[in-house]
Write a protein that holds these residues in place. Sequence first.
Motif, PDB file in Angstrom:
ATOM      1  N   PHE A  96       0.286  52.789  56.821  1.00 16.26           N
ATOM      2  CA  PHE A  96      -0.616  53.936  56.614  1.00 16.26           C
ATOM      3  C   PHE A  96      -1.776  53.887  57.599  1.00 16.26           C
ATOM      4  O   PHE A  96      -2.112  54.881  58.252  1.00 16.26           O
ATOM      5  CB  PHE A  96      -1.128  53.918  55.172  1.00 16.26           C
ATOM      6  CG  PHE A  96      -2.280  54.856  54.939  1.00 16.26           C
ATOM      7  CD1 PHE A  96      -2.086  56.234  54.923  1.00 16.26           C
ATOM      8  CD2 PHE A  96      -3.577  54.363  54.762  1.00 16.26           C
ATOM      9  CE1 PHE A  96      -3.151  57.087  54.716  1.00 16.26           C
ATOM     10  CE2 PHE A  96      -4.643  55.224  54.561  1.00 16.26           C
ATOM     11  CZ  PHE A  96      -4.428  56.583  54.537  1.00 16.26           C
ATOM     12  N   GLN A  97      -2.360  52.700  57.723  1.00 16.07           N
ATOM     13  CA  GLN A  97      -3.505  52.558  58.638  1.00 16.07           C
ATOM     14  C   GLN A  97      -3.093  52.811  60.079  1.00 16.07           C
ATOM     15  O   GLN A  97      -3.762  53.528  60.822  1.00 16.07           O
ATOM     16  CB  GLN A  97      -4.104  51.163  58.503  1.00 16.07           C
ATOM     17  CG  GLN A  97      -5.036  51.043  57.325  1.00 16.07           C
ATOM     18  CD  GLN A  97      -5.724  49.689  57.290  1.00 16.07           C
ATOM     19  OE1 GLN A  97      -5.079  48.654  57.471  1.00 16.07           O
ATOM     20  NE2 GLN A  97      -7.015  49.711  57.051  1.00 16.07           N
ATOM     21  N   LYS A  98      -1.939  52.286  60.432  1.00 18.46           N
ATOM     22  CA  LYS A  98      -1.483  52.435  61.816  1.00 18.46           C
ATOM     23  C   LYS A  98      -1.186  53.895  62.162  1.00 18.46           C
ATOM     24  O   LYS A  98      -1.284  54.306  63.316  1.00 18.46           O
ATOM     25  CB  LYS A  98      -0.231  51.575  62.042  1.00 18.46           C
ATOM     26  CG  LYS A  98      -0.553  50.101  62.202  1.00 18.46           C
ATOM     27  CD  LYS A  98       0.504  49.391  63.029  1.00 18.46           C
ATOM     28  CE  LYS A  98       0.120  47.940  63.247  1.00 18.46           C
ATOM     29  NZ  LYS A  98       1.055  47.022  62.575  1.00 18.46           N
ATOM     30  N   ALA A  99      -0.808  54.658  61.157  1.00 14.24           N
ATOM     31  CA  ALA A  99      -0.457  56.063  61.416  1.00 14.24           C
ATOM     32  C   ALA A  99      -1.691  56.925  61.682  1.00 14.24           C
ATOM     33  O   ALA A  99      -1.567  58.096  62.047  1.00 14.24           O
ATOM     34  CB  ALA A  99       0.340  56.620  60.246  1.00 14.24           C
ATOM     35  N   GLY A 100      -2.856  56.334  61.516  1.00 17.78           N
ATOM     36  CA  GLY A 100      -4.089  57.076  61.839  1.00 17.78           C
ATOM     37  C   GLY A 100      -4.338  58.270  60.949  1.00 17.78           C
ATOM     38  O   GLY A 100      -4.793  59.319  61.403  1.00 17.78           O
ATOM     39  N   LEU A 101      -4.038  58.117  59.655  1.00 16.33           N
ATOM     40  CA  LEU A 101      -4.156  59.270  58.745  1.00 16.33           C
ATOM     41  C   LEU A 101      -5.485  59.290  57.989  1.00 16.33           C
ATOM     42  O   LEU A 101      -5.821  60.288  57.350  1.00 16.33           O
ATOM     43  CB  LEU A 101      -3.005  59.242  57.731  1.00 16.33           C
ATOM     44  CG  LEU A 101      -1.609  59.363  58.338  1.00 16.33           C
ATOM     45  CD1 LEU A 101      -0.557  58.999  57.312  1.00 16.33           C
ATOM     46  CD2 LEU A 101      -1.377  60.760  58.881  1.00 16.33           C
ATOM     47  N   ALA A 102      -6.211  58.237  58.049  1.00 11.81           N
ATOM     48  CA  ALA A 102      -7.422  58.128  57.223  1.00 11.81           C
ATOM     49  C   ALA A 102      -8.526  59.091  57.680  1.00 11.81           C
ATOM     50  O   ALA A 102      -8.544  59.497  58.826  1.00 11.81           O
ATOM     51  CB  ALA A 102      -7.935  56.704  57.237  1.00 11.81           C
TER      52      ALA A 102
END
Lengths: 95, 418
Positions: free
Chosen positions: B412-418
């Motif tokens: 999730f973090q790697k996908a840059g969605l935050a």
Amino acid sequence: MSVSVRIPTILRTYTDGAAEVTADPGEGATLADLLETLDKSYPGLKGRVLDDAGNLRRFVNVYVGDEDVRFAEGLATPTPAGASVSVIPAVAGGC
Amino acid sequence: MTLLNAPAPSATAFGNAVALSCRECGTRFELGAAYACEECFGPLEVLYDVPRLTRERIESGPQSIWRYRDLLPVPADVAAHPGLQPGWTKLVKADNLARELGVRSLWVKDDSGNPTHSFKDRVVAVALSAARQLGFTTVGCASTGNLANAVAAAAARAGLRSVVFVPSNLEAGKTVTTAVYGGTLVAVEGNYDDVNRLCSEVAGDQPWGFVNINLRPYYAEGSKTVGYEVAEQLGWHLPEQVVAPVASGSLLTKVDKGFTELGKAGLVEPTPYKVFGAQATGCSPVAQAFRAGADIVKPVRPDTIAKSLAIGNPADGPYALDVVRRTGGAIADVSDEEVVEGIRQLARTEGIFAETAGGVTLAVAKKLLAEGLLDPDAETVLLNTGDGLKTLDAVAPVVGPTATIAPSYDAFQKAGLA
Ligand SMILES: Cc1ncc(COP(=O)(O)O)c(C=O)c1O
Ligand SMILES: [Zn+2]
């Protein structure tokens, strides 16, 4: 061989109730000729399909085979021997 | 029920309706299963003798189209018969969309909230009431999908047999949502106009009530209820502008009739309004006639993703032209790409997922605004007539997950969605 014509319910008073009639407008005939010929056997029929100016009425669809004559040549559309013609009121559009 | 200053509506089969009348030449016919004038082929419409009505009487009625039963060709006890009770759908104040479009006050009349998710439930309910009064035990229609859904469902509920004809290339969503009701569904290898022609011939020979053919005068009246509801939901006044999708042109024509009748009945102030029509370029015979200044609508062969509007030979096209010209509106058309963008914009801004017809309506509204034909300062109502779930194919290629990730917080973090 002649041309067969499907008659809508509202015009069957002119055809003694027949849903389909035949006419022989002759070789090289057009829809206009066919209507003339039909009118001889069923007087008054032509005047229902055409307006006073002699054009197809706004709310009638005529098909020669599968083709709406407005995609073809209108009243000049050929109606060769063996063709089947349908006259259908144009007010059916529901979707 | 309170009926102020009014005689009780007659307990006849068709309520306050008294006759059918030809829209072209005015010849009158008895109420029955007739739809075309024997003199001139013109379409027949229902004439009424409406008693004095009050807002209170309507407001005390059911939350369905039957609150307007006094203005429809239905018996007074219509709501007591088994039916789907369509209507009284939401009028959504569309402030987010208004902001994007630069329009001051905007509403979406969301008819996807009807029982089978399109405005067709309204017309079918009225047509089936007529079918019942006329003694038909089989009902049918030619349809591009929504009408098929509505007829199959309403017939099931009413205990009638249904025989529904559609083009064989229909969206899967519309086939399934028709077939599930268990009626007869006939897929015809041709376009809608071919289907319509076939049904006209079948209707001439079978003792069936075809809702859009021999029951058409009653069917068409159902569309008036969209106009009634918009006015009532706006607090009993007419909007200044309304944009409606156009296939046969019946809905647009009847929204105008609804507005006019409310004014005549004294239920609203008869203020001026403009009616605009929306078509997809791939099937835009009425828009083309409008642009050309023509009175006749030349048929076309449809080719558009907006299949519910794909009538190449629209029966009420000339009347739709009359309405937009008389009210100062216009009819325009948009490309399939614009239709898809319209669907996405309505969904993104207002949370309303429209079918292609709704995409057409929004996209045309944008175009008319850009052309200065729609007034951004006037109260505007867009009609969304159907549900996007039935035409998923239209948007499926262009929407999807933002990201597809492994089920871990790291992913999730790697996908840059935050
Ligand atoms: C969702 C939707 N909107 C609008 C229309 C157009 O209706 P009309 O034929 O009354 O113009 C249709 C016709 O099927 C439809 O299905
Ligand atoms: Zn007439």
